[in-house]
Design an enzyme around this catalytic site. Structure first.
Site, PDB file in Angstrom:
ATOM      1  N   GLU A 128       0.827  -1.217   0.000  1.00  0.00           N
ATOM      2  CA  GLU A 128       0.000   0.000   0.000  1.00  0.00           C
ATOM      3  C   GLU A 128       0.860   1.266   0.000  1.00  0.00           C
ATOM      4  OE1 GLU A 128      -3.062   0.148  -0.590  1.00  0.00           O
ATOM      5  OE2 GLU A 128      -3.893  -1.802  -0.061  1.00  0.00           O
ATOM      6  N   ARG A 132       0.811   3.862  -3.228  1.00  0.00           N
ATOM      7  CA  ARG A 132       0.222   5.180  -2.969  1.00  0.00           C
ATOM      8  C   ARG A 132       1.292   6.255  -2.763  1.00  0.00           C
ATOM      9  NH1 ARG A 132      -5.580   4.055  -0.002  1.00  0.00           N
ATOM     10  NH2 ARG A 132      -5.562   1.819  -0.251  1.00  0.00           N
ATOM     11  N   ASP A 255      -4.659  -9.415  -8.897  1.00  0.00           N
ATOM     12  CA  ASP A 255      -4.917  -8.401  -9.933  1.00  0.00           C
ATOM     13  C   ASP A 255      -3.702  -7.597 -10.429  1.00  0.00           C
ATOM     14  OD1 ASP A 255      -4.836  -7.185  -7.422  1.00  0.00           O
ATOM     15  OD2 ASP A 255      -6.775  -6.193  -7.575  1.00  0.00           O
ATOM     16  N   GLU A 371     -11.948   0.990 -10.313  1.00  0.00           N
ATOM     17  CA  GLU A 371     -11.626   0.112 -11.458  1.00  0.00           C
ATOM     18  C   GLU A 371     -12.612   0.205 -12.620  1.00  0.00           C
ATOM     19  OE1 GLU A 371     -11.367  -0.681  -8.278  1.00  0.00           O
ATOM     20  OE2 GLU A 371      -9.274  -1.293  -7.994  1.00  0.00           O
ATOM     21  N   THR A 455      -0.690   1.119 -10.486  1.00  0.00           N
ATOM     22  CA  THR A 455      -1.997   0.571 -10.128  1.00  0.00           C
ATOM     23  C   THR A 455      -2.826   1.533  -9.284  1.00  0.00           C
ATOM     24  OG1 THR A 455      -3.090  -1.465  -9.409  1.00  0.00           O
ATOM     25  CG2 THR A 455      -1.274  -0.650  -8.026  1.00  0.00           C
TER      26      THR A 455
HETATM   27  C1  DMJ Z   1      -6.100   0.620  -5.232  1.00  0.00           C
HETATM   28  O1  DMJ Z   1      -5.350   0.826  -4.114  1.00  0.00           O
HETATM   29  C2  DMJ Z   1      -5.285  -0.007  -6.334  1.00  0.00           C
HETATM   30  O2  DMJ Z   1      -5.932   0.189  -7.543  1.00  0.00           O
HETATM   31  C3  DMJ Z   1      -5.044  -1.474  -6.111  1.00  0.00           C
HETATM   32  O3  DMJ Z   1      -4.348  -2.082  -7.146  1.00  0.00           O
HETATM   33  C4  DMJ Z   1      -6.351  -2.195  -5.942  1.00  0.00           C
HETATM   34  N1  DMJ Z   1      -7.239  -1.552  -5.034  1.00  0.00           N
HETATM   35  C5  DMJ Z   1      -7.331  -0.153  -4.880  1.00  0.00           C
HETATM   36  C6  DMJ Z   1      -8.554   0.477  -5.477  1.00  0.00           C
HETATM   37  O4  DMJ Z   1      -9.684  -0.260  -5.494  1.00  0.00           O
END
Ligand code: DMJ
Length: 463
Positions: A128, A132, A255, A371, A455
């Site tokens: 995380e 982020r 994912d 998403e 992501t």
């Molecule tokens: C985000 O922190 C990122 O996109 C991660 O890869 C998956 N989940 C969350 C958003 O839903």
């Protein structure tokens, strides 16, 4: 007898002619509805998204300035750990730049340079914090140019890299920012293989290949643990190098490993990744895809047999339509985006998960996830089809209707009742509103085909 058959033949021809005309009218009506959609005022929509960003941001500023996040219902600030890592400001910063929110970007930048400090004795979740904070600092550097962003990013990466100190090279889930102590050996592909875009970008800007190599080593070790039919396990022990849960899917926990394999191969033109991606996507489409007629979903299967174990699909899986589009598989991408939209429309906002066979909601929460917006944006970029503007507009309007509070935005406890839940995730600023904005934005400030998003929707320049 002859007269009767001539009459029937005449009647039949009239019927065919009539139904042909009716069909042509239906086609005309369908294209007319496409014409109507062209009336979407993109500039106005982009501005509406920007206004809502400001609404949510002002709520954060008023009640949680300097903290990681806002709890919008109780109007209380929230920190993930004992000291704030400025999750929301760092995640939101590049969206401000793209939205031309100059004043907000300026004060956020000042806050970051004044308060962000990683020399703190606390265990953080490597994944995380990487996507982020490290991800946000790197795109901030690319968009703003201030080298202090890069210094912060490198300081953080050096601390997080200690997490990769395992026998396999796959990272532990937690690492102490000050001491480098690690914990959490039972991990998953997303938390093992979602570093390459950030670490590779850091290597590019610092000239130090160690970051790229560390992330790549972890990814390659993970790839080695695939099953003989090339499916990836949901659970991995990074110390013993063993599979702990053999279920495979495209959803949360796996994912972004899939996402980074493809994106990494494009961003860094890495042939090793391309060679990994090919059998992986083939297996995903062979054993996880569930297709009937024009309808496409992705379910869960046993990684060794390929046998279906569940027909669960959810908000997190929705990213995959965008990934398929990026992989030039527009047929599957469009079919999957139709399913994504169906999942969204059913209750006015998408739930965390459904059973796609029964279309019953399994987990009704919606935590402002991006998403579905992400895939609509990708599909629009790759097809230029106005339908995706319609989808995005509708979804955005639903979001405003159901998640807006008096002074911010908040999650939904259950989309079947629309009862609200007290949390505003930082990815709402970094991703959800960014993708919604970019879908309609024609300013040219960000050229889709010239960047790769991490992501968490932080964009990095290709090349
Ligand atoms: C985000 O922190 C990122 O996109 C991660 O890869 C998956 N989940 C969350 C958003 O839903």
């Amino acid at each position: 007898m002859k007269t009767t058959s001539t009459l029937s033949a005449l009647l039949l021809s009239l019927l065919i002619l009539f139904s042909f005309q009716a069909h042509s009218q239906a086609v005309e009506m369908a294209s007319a509805s496409i014409d109507i959609s062209q009336l979407i005022d993109k500039a106005e929509m982009a501005n509406r998204v920007k206004t809502e960003f400001l609404h949510a941001w002002n709520g954060y500023k008023k009640y949680a300035w300097g903290y990681d996040a806002l709890q919008p219902l109780s109007k209380k600030p929230h920190n993930w750990y004992k000291k704030s890592l400025l999750m929301t400001p760092v995640d939101a910063f590049d969206t401000m730049i793209l939205m031309d929110l100059t004043e907000e970007a300026k004060e956020t930048k000042e806050l970051i340079f004044k308060n962000l400090d990683f020399d703190v004795d606390m265990d953080v979740q490597n994944f995380e914090v990487s996507i982020r904070i490290l991800g946000g600092l790197l795109s901030a550097y690319e968009l703003d140019g201030d080298r202090r962003f890069l210094s912060l990013a490198e300081d953080l990466a050096k601390r997080l890299m200690k997490a990769f100190n395992s026998p396999s090279g796959m990272p532990f889930r937690y690492v102490n920012l000050k001491t480098g102590a690690t914990s959490g050996e039972i991990s998953n592909p997303a938390e093992i293989g979602t570093y390459l875009i950030e670490y590779g970008t850091l290597s590019k800007h610092t000239g130090n290949p160690e970051y790229y190599n560390t992330a790549m080593k972890a990814m390659a070790a993970l790839y080695e643990l695939r099953s003989p039919i090339n499916l990836t396990a949901e659970g991995i022990n990074v110390e013993t190098n063993k599979v702990t849960n053999p279920v495979s899917h495209i959803s949360g926990c796996i994912d972004s490993y899939l996402e980074y394999m493809l994106k990494g191969s494009i961003l860094f033109n890495d042939k090793q990744l391309t060679a990994m991606w090919k059998p992986t996507i083939e297996a995903v489409n062979k054993y996880l895809a569930d297709q009937s007629n024009d309808t496409l979903w992705y379910g869960q299967s046993d990684m060794y047999t390929g046998k279906r174990t569940s027909t669960k699909y959810g908000a997190l899986d929705a990213f995959f339509a965008g990934t398929l589009a990026m992989d030039n598989d527009l047929k599957r991408a469009e079919a999957l985006q139709n399913s994504n939209y169906l999942m969204w429309k059913q209750n006015g906002v998408e739930p965390e998960s459904i059973n796609y066979k029964t279309m019953k909601v399994e987990n009704g929460s919606y935590i402002l996830r991006p998403e579905n917006f992400e895939s609509v944006y990708y599909l629009y970029q790759y097809t230029n089809d106005q339908r995706y503007l319609e989808m995005g507009k509708k979804m955005f309007e639903n979001l405003v209707k159901s998640c807006r509070t008096h002074e911010a935005y908040t999650a939904i406890q259950d989309v079947r009742t629309m009862e609200k839940k007290d949390y505003m995730e930082s990815f709402f600023f970094a991703e959800t509103l960014k993708y919604a904005f970019l879908l309609f934005d024609d300013s040219g400030k960000l050229e889709f085909h010239k960047v790769i998003f991490n992501t968490e929707a932080h964009p990095y320049k290709r090349g």
